[in-house]
Write a protein that holds these residues in place. Structure first.
Motif, PDB file in Angstrom:
ATOM      1  N   ASN A  86     -59.004 -49.432 -28.898  1.00 28.62           N
ATOM      2  CA  ASN A  86     -59.289 -49.401 -27.456  1.00 28.62           C
ATOM      3  C   ASN A  86     -59.432 -50.811 -26.886  1.00 28.62           C
ATOM      4  OD1 ASN A  86     -59.173 -46.678 -26.959  1.00 28.62           O
ATOM      5  ND2 ASN A  86     -61.327 -46.345 -27.408  1.00 28.62           N
ATOM      6  N   ASN A  87     -60.114 -51.695 -27.611  1.00 24.95           N
ATOM      7  CA  ASN A  87     -60.260 -53.073 -27.147  1.00 24.95           C
ATOM      8  C   ASN A  87     -58.905 -53.777 -27.089  1.00 24.95           C
ATOM      9  OD1 ASN A  87     -63.008 -52.860 -26.822  1.00 24.95           O
ATOM     10  ND2 ASN A  87     -63.478 -53.699 -28.835  1.00 24.95           N
ATOM     11  N   GLY A  88     -58.064 -53.552 -28.083  1.00 26.98           N
ATOM     12  CA  GLY A  88     -56.731 -54.153 -28.092  1.00 26.98           C
ATOM     13  C   GLY A  88     -55.894 -53.685 -26.921  1.00 26.98           C
ATOM     14  N   ILE A  89     -55.946 -52.388 -26.634  1.00 27.85           N
ATOM     15  CA  ILE A  89     -55.199 -51.847 -25.500  1.00 27.85           C
ATOM     16  C   ILE A  89     -55.715 -52.452 -24.203  1.00 27.85           C
ATOM     17  CG2 ILE A  89     -54.757 -49.743 -24.173  1.00 27.85           C
ATOM     18  CD1 ILE A  89     -54.721 -48.261 -26.892  1.00 27.85           C
ATOM     19  N   THR A  90     -57.029 -52.582 -24.084  1.00 31.07           N
ATOM     20  CA  THR A  90     -57.607 -53.156 -22.867  1.00 31.07           C
ATOM     21  C   THR A  90     -57.168 -54.605 -22.688  1.00 31.07           C
ATOM     22  OG1 THR A  90     -59.514 -51.707 -23.092  1.00 31.07           O
ATOM     23  CG2 THR A  90     -59.759 -53.607 -21.644  1.00 31.07           C
ATOM     24  N   TYR A  91     -57.174 -55.391 -23.764  1.00 30.03           N
ATOM     25  CA  TYR A  91     -56.734 -56.782 -23.667  1.00 30.03           C
ATOM     26  C   TYR A  91     -55.266 -56.866 -23.289  1.00 30.03           C
ATOM     27  CZ  TYR A  91     -61.113 -58.013 -25.936  1.00 30.03           C
ATOM     28  OH  TYR A  91     -62.435 -58.159 -26.232  1.00 30.03           O
ATOM     29  N   LEU A  92     -54.431 -56.033 -23.900  1.00 28.78           N
ATOM     30  CA  LEU A  92     -53.012 -56.041 -23.574  1.00 28.78           C
ATOM     31  C   LEU A  92     -52.766 -55.639 -22.124  1.00 28.78           C
ATOM     32  CD1 LEU A  92     -51.465 -54.505 -26.802  1.00 28.78           C
ATOM     33  CD2 LEU A  92     -51.220 -56.844 -25.980  1.00 28.78           C
ATOM     34  N   MET A  93     -53.584 -54.752 -21.609  1.00 29.06           N
ATOM     35  CA  MET A  93     -53.432 -54.304 -20.233  1.00 29.06           C
ATOM     36  C   MET A  93     -53.918 -55.379 -19.252  1.00 29.06           C
ATOM     37  SD  MET A  93     -54.969 -50.859 -18.532  1.00 29.06           S
ATOM     38  CE  MET A  93     -56.631 -51.488 -18.396  1.00 29.06           C
ATOM     39  N   ALA A  94     -54.905 -56.162 -19.641  1.00 30.16           N
ATOM     40  CA  ALA A  94     -55.497 -57.142 -18.735  1.00 30.16           C
ATOM     41  C   ALA A  94     -54.656 -58.406 -18.594  1.00 30.16           C
ATOM     42  CB  ALA A  94     -56.897 -57.512 -19.219  1.00 30.16           C
ATOM     43  N   ILE A  95     -53.898 -58.772 -19.606  1.00 29.89           N
ATOM     44  CA  ILE A  95     -53.143 -60.026 -19.596  1.00 29.89           C
ATOM     45  C   ILE A  95     -52.182 -60.123 -18.404  1.00 29.89           C
ATOM     46  CG2 ILE A  95     -51.442 -61.412 -20.873  1.00 29.89           C
ATOM     47  CD1 ILE A  95     -54.253 -61.600 -22.026  1.00 29.89           C
ATOM     48  N   PRO A  96     -51.372 -59.104 -18.080  1.00 31.16           N
ATOM     49  CA  PRO A  96     -50.481 -59.244 -16.911  1.00 31.16           C
ATOM     50  C   PRO A  96     -51.243 -59.453 -15.606  1.00 31.16           C
ATOM     51  CG  PRO A  96     -49.777 -57.408 -18.264  1.00 31.16           C
ATOM     52  CD  PRO A  96     -51.090 -57.867 -18.801  1.00 31.16           C
ATOM     53  N   TYR A  97     -52.396 -58.815 -15.452  1.00 33.97           N
ATOM     54  CA  TYR A  97     -53.175 -59.002 -14.228  1.00 33.97           C
ATOM     55  C   TYR A  97     -53.738 -60.428 -14.145  1.00 33.97           C
ATOM     56  CZ  TYR A  97     -52.856 -54.017 -13.457  1.00 33.97           C
ATOM     57  OH  TYR A  97     -52.382 -52.762 -13.243  1.00 33.97           O
ATOM     58  N   ILE A  98     -54.174 -60.956 -15.254  1.00 37.82           N
ATOM     59  CA  ILE A  98     -54.682 -62.333 -15.270  1.00 37.82           C
ATOM     60  C   ILE A  98     -53.563 -63.315 -14.932  1.00 37.82           C
ATOM     61  CG2 ILE A  98     -55.606 -64.149 -16.776  1.00 37.82           C
ATOM     62  CD1 ILE A  98     -57.156 -61.886 -18.228  1.00 37.82           C
ATOM     63  N   LEU A  99     -52.395 -63.126 -15.556  1.00 34.06           N
ATOM     64  CA  LEU A  99     -51.268 -64.018 -15.272  1.00 34.06           C
ATOM     65  C   LEU A  99     -50.817 -63.896 -13.819  1.00 34.06           C
ATOM     66  CD1 LEU A  99     -49.153 -63.603 -18.525  1.00 34.06           C
ATOM     67  CD2 LEU A  99     -50.571 -65.541 -17.849  1.00 34.06           C
ATOM     68  N   GLY A 100     -50.781 -62.681 -13.292  1.00 29.72           N
ATOM     69  CA  GLY A 100     -50.419 -62.486 -11.888  1.00 29.72           C
ATOM     70  C   GLY A 100     -51.415 -63.153 -10.962  1.00 29.72           C
ATOM     71  N   GLY A 101     -52.693 -63.068 -11.295  1.00 30.96           N
ATOM     72  CA  GLY A 101     -53.716 -63.728 -10.492  1.00 30.96           C
ATOM     73  C   GLY A 101     -53.574 -65.235 -10.515  1.00 30.96           C
ATOM     74  N   LEU A 102     -53.249 -65.789 -11.676  1.00 35.72           N
ATOM     75  CA  LEU A 102     -53.047 -67.236 -11.778  1.00 35.72           C
ATOM     76  C   LEU A 102     -51.836 -67.690 -10.961  1.00 35.72           C
ATOM     77  CD1 LEU A 102     -53.820 -67.836 -15.556  1.00 35.72           C
ATOM     78  CD2 LEU A 102     -55.211 -68.499 -13.588  1.00 35.72           C
ATOM     79  N   VAL A 103     -50.764 -66.915 -11.004  1.00 33.05           N
ATOM     80  CA  VAL A 103     -49.578 -67.252 -10.211  1.00 33.05           C
ATOM     81  C   VAL A 103     -49.906 -67.174  -8.725  1.00 33.05           C
ATOM     82  CG1 VAL A 103     -47.257 -66.463  -9.578  1.00 33.05           C
ATOM     83  CG2 VAL A 103     -47.909 -66.613 -11.981  1.00 33.05           C
ATOM     84  N   ALA A 104     -50.598 -66.121  -8.309  1.00 29.60           N
ATOM     85  CA  ALA A 104     -50.976 -65.975  -6.893  1.00 29.60           C
ATOM     86  C   ALA A 104     -51.880 -67.126  -6.458  1.00 29.60           C
ATOM     87  CB  ALA A 104     -51.664 -64.639  -6.667  1.00 29.60           C
ATOM     88  N   TYR A 105     -52.816 -67.528  -7.313  1.00 27.74           N
ATOM     89  CA  TYR A 105     -53.695 -68.644  -6.989  1.00 27.74           C
ATOM     90  C   TYR A 105     -52.905 -69.942  -6.865  1.00 27.74           C
ATOM     91  CZ  TYR A 105     -57.476 -72.036  -7.296  1.00 27.74           C
ATOM     92  OH  TYR A 105     -58.331 -73.071  -7.051  1.00 27.74           O
TER      93      TYR A 105
END
Length: 72
Positions: free
Chosen positions: A44-63
């Motif tokens: 479950n933790n691995g799935i959560t980390y894999l799911m969070a990475i695209p949102y973090i990268l998208g946020g960094l690009v938007a910033y």
């Protein structure tokens, strides 16, 4: 009044949030057959980390775009 609505919305989201167990049916069946829940928590933790990475990268690009547009 707007701040009160924002605080109330945030409180309701926090209170009624449900812990997500993001597993496919086959993974869940295999992990439920195991005795301890350590492996299931790890999956479950691995799935959560894999799911969070695209949102973090998208946020960094938007910033980055925001910072570039703010300078001009």
């Amino acid at each position: 009044m707007r701040i009160l609505k924002k605080i109330l919305t945030l409180a309701l989201i926090t209170i009624f949030s449900v812990s997500a167990s993001a597993q496919c049916a086959m993974c869940r069946a295999v992990l439920e057959s195991e005795g301890d829940g350590g492996m299931a928590r790890g999956i479950n933790n691995g799935i959560t980390y894999l799911m969070a990475i695209p949102y973090i990268l998208g946020g960094l690009v938007a910033y980055g775009i925001y910072r570039i547009n703010k300078k001009s």
